[in-house]
Design an enzyme around this catalytic site. Structure first.
Site, PDB file in Angstrom:
ATOM      1  N   HIS A  70       0.830  -1.198   0.000  1.00  0.00           N
ATOM      2  CA  HIS A  70       0.000   0.000   0.000  1.00  0.00           C
ATOM      3  C   HIS A  70       0.871   1.257   0.000  1.00  0.00           C
ATOM      4  CE1 HIS A  70       0.543   0.878   4.345  1.00  0.00           C
ATOM      5  NE2 HIS A  70       0.428  -0.416   4.548  1.00  0.00           N
ATOM      6  N   ASP A  72      -0.318   4.396   1.018  1.00  0.00           N
ATOM      7  CA  ASP A  72      -0.734   5.414   1.977  1.00  0.00           C
ATOM      8  C   ASP A  72      -0.054   5.231   3.328  1.00  0.00           C
ATOM      9  OD1 ASP A  72      -2.295   3.028   2.317  1.00  0.00           O
ATOM     10  OD2 ASP A  72      -3.692   4.135   3.567  1.00  0.00           O
ATOM     11  N   ASP A 101       5.960   1.229   7.620  1.00  0.00           N
ATOM     12  CA  ASP A 101       4.647   0.776   7.139  1.00  0.00           C
ATOM     13  C   ASP A 101       4.162   1.657   5.995  1.00  0.00           C
ATOM     14  OD1 ASP A 101       2.282  -0.615   6.996  1.00  0.00           O
ATOM     15  OD2 ASP A 101       1.406   0.271   8.796  1.00  0.00           O
ATOM     16  N   GLU A 131      -5.123   1.751   2.652  1.00  0.00           N
ATOM     17  CA  GLU A 131      -5.067   0.550   3.490  1.00  0.00           C
ATOM     18  C   GLU A 131      -5.181   0.893   4.963  1.00  0.00           C
ATOM     19  OE1 GLU A 131      -3.175  -2.596   5.983  1.00  0.00           O
ATOM     20  OE2 GLU A 131      -2.584  -0.505   5.726  1.00  0.00           O
ATOM     21  N   GLU A 160       4.345  -5.819   4.089  1.00  0.00           N
ATOM     22  CA  GLU A 160       4.112  -5.342   5.447  1.00  0.00           C
ATOM     23  C   GLU A 160       5.374  -5.531   6.298  1.00  0.00           C
ATOM     24  OE1 GLU A 160       1.577  -3.844   6.811  1.00  0.00           O
ATOM     25  OE2 GLU A 160      -0.016  -4.095   5.329  1.00  0.00           O
ATOM     26  N   HIS A 340       3.575   3.622  12.646  1.00  0.00           N
ATOM     27  CA  HIS A 340       2.646   4.683  13.054  1.00  0.00           C
ATOM     28  C   HIS A 340       3.190   5.559  14.172  1.00  0.00           C
ATOM     29  CE1 HIS A 340      -0.930   1.954  11.567  1.00  0.00           C
ATOM     30  NE2 HIS A 340       0.026   2.112  10.662  1.00  0.00           N
TER      31      HIS A 340
END
Length: 363
Positions: A70, A72, A101, A131, A160, A340
């Site tokens: 992904h 984003d 990530d 995602e 991932e 994150h």
């Protein structure tokens, strides 16, 4: 920004980090990826679908490997552009939103697409949007519904973060709201009411003492978990509440279906004190994915990674491929525990190691 796909994948990671791409705002990075693939690769059919970029070869190889990642990220927290540093504990690392990530995984895939000569598998690359937010926006879901042929393959690898280890399959997730009803009254005359919050006490005790399963599938041990993750209730400081609810999250091994997981949660709730007075409502569910490591294509990947693999506890998009009967694994640089975070960072050595393993596997 112009991307150089033949550059060191660590530098490509840094370049991708510097393109802001929070969920719903991936147009710039999709433009850069599409342009780079069209101008720096050969032998690929390339399609742009919204903010998704797809590329595949058709060389008639006996098997097809899907590389999916992904584009984003979660909202930026003053951690773009990237920065590099070297520490005694981690060596050289690249800081930045999405470094873990999963722009480092994307960088490895893009570098391989541009530099891998004569791979022994046909390749499909899928770079998709949204995602990190609600499943209804997930770009891979749009591809599954609108371009299903692009998800055909013998094995899928999602970039991932896994710390450079293969994480096979994934656990399912189920969220339910368990509610209780009562009767309001003044707290000074509590005997005239029926306290809804108190009815949840027995359930919380049951959850505290719950013994989760450990399940071995294809040599991967999955660990289930059934936990209260939220609670609500109360009207005012002098009112006996007539309504209360607890939110429960069940992370279940991939040998259970969503229906079986739901039945199990209902059994646990019903068996708790006052369980017959509680109402269970499913609010969210996603199936797990079996590891599929016995599949020859997946087994070859494990061998290329020197047999280093483990179960994936969290839910990822490998579930979508598993539902289609395609073995899928998570494999990428970066510690998932750092995803994150404001100090999100990826070791350069892990980027190089994942690149080495995938190059050896594909060629």
């Amino acid at each position: 920004m112009s991307l150089d796909l033949s550059a060191d994948p660590a530098q490509l990671t840094a370049d991708l980090i510097d393109i802001r791409s929070e969920s719903h705002d991936e147009a710039a990075i999709a433009d850069a990826v599409e342009h780079a693939l069209r101008t720096q690769t050969t032998g690929f059919e390339i399609v742009r679908h919204g903010n998704r970029v797809l590329a595949r070869t058709a060389a008639g190889r006996p098997s097809r490997v899907i590389l999916a990642g992904h584009l984003d990220t979660v909202p930026i927290a003053d951690n773009v552009p990237h920065r590099r540093e070297t520490t005694a504990a981690e060596g050289e690392v690249i800081h930045g939103c999405g470094s873990v990530d999963m722009k480092s995984g994307d960088a490895v895939f893009l570098h391989l697409a541009a530099t891998l000569d004569d791979p022994r598998h046909d390749l499909t690359l899928i770079f998709y949007d949204c995602e990190e937010i609600a499943a209804q926006y997930n770009g891979l879901g749009f591809i599954e519904r609108e371009l299903p042929g692009w998800l055909d393959g013998d094995v899928a690898i999602l970039g991932e973060p896994t710390g450079g280890l293969i994480e096979a399959g994934c656990q399912g997730t189920l969220r339910v709201s368990v509610s209780a009803s009562g009767q309001r009254s003044h707290s000074a005359r509590s005997w005239m009411g029926d306290n809804a919050i108190h009815k949840l006490g027995g359930l919380l005790t049951t959850l505290s003492g719950y013994a989760p399963r450990r399940v071995d599938i294809d040599g991967c041990e999955y660990r289930e978990g059934l936990n209260a993750v939220g609670i609500s209730g109360g009207v005012a400081g002098n009112v006996i509440p007539d309504d209360a609810a607890v939110t429960i999250n069940f992370r279940f091994a991939p040998d259970r279906s969503i229906e079986q997981a739901t039945d199990h949660v209902r059994e646990v709730v019903t068996s708790s004190p006052s369980g017959d007075q509680l109402t269970v409502t499913v609010t969210d569910a996603a199936a797990g994915a079996l590891p599929g490591l016995s599949n020859p294509a997946a087994a070859e990947l494990v061998a290329a990674a020197d047999g280093n693999f483990r179960a994936k506890y969290g839910w990822t998009d490998v579930s979508r491929f598993s539902a289609l009967g395609i073995p899928a694994v998570n494999y990428g640089p970066g510690d998932p525990n750092l995803a994150h975070r404001v100090d999100e960072r990826v070791p350069v050595a892990q980027i190089h190691e994942v690149h080495r393993v995938l190059r050896n596997y594909l060629r």
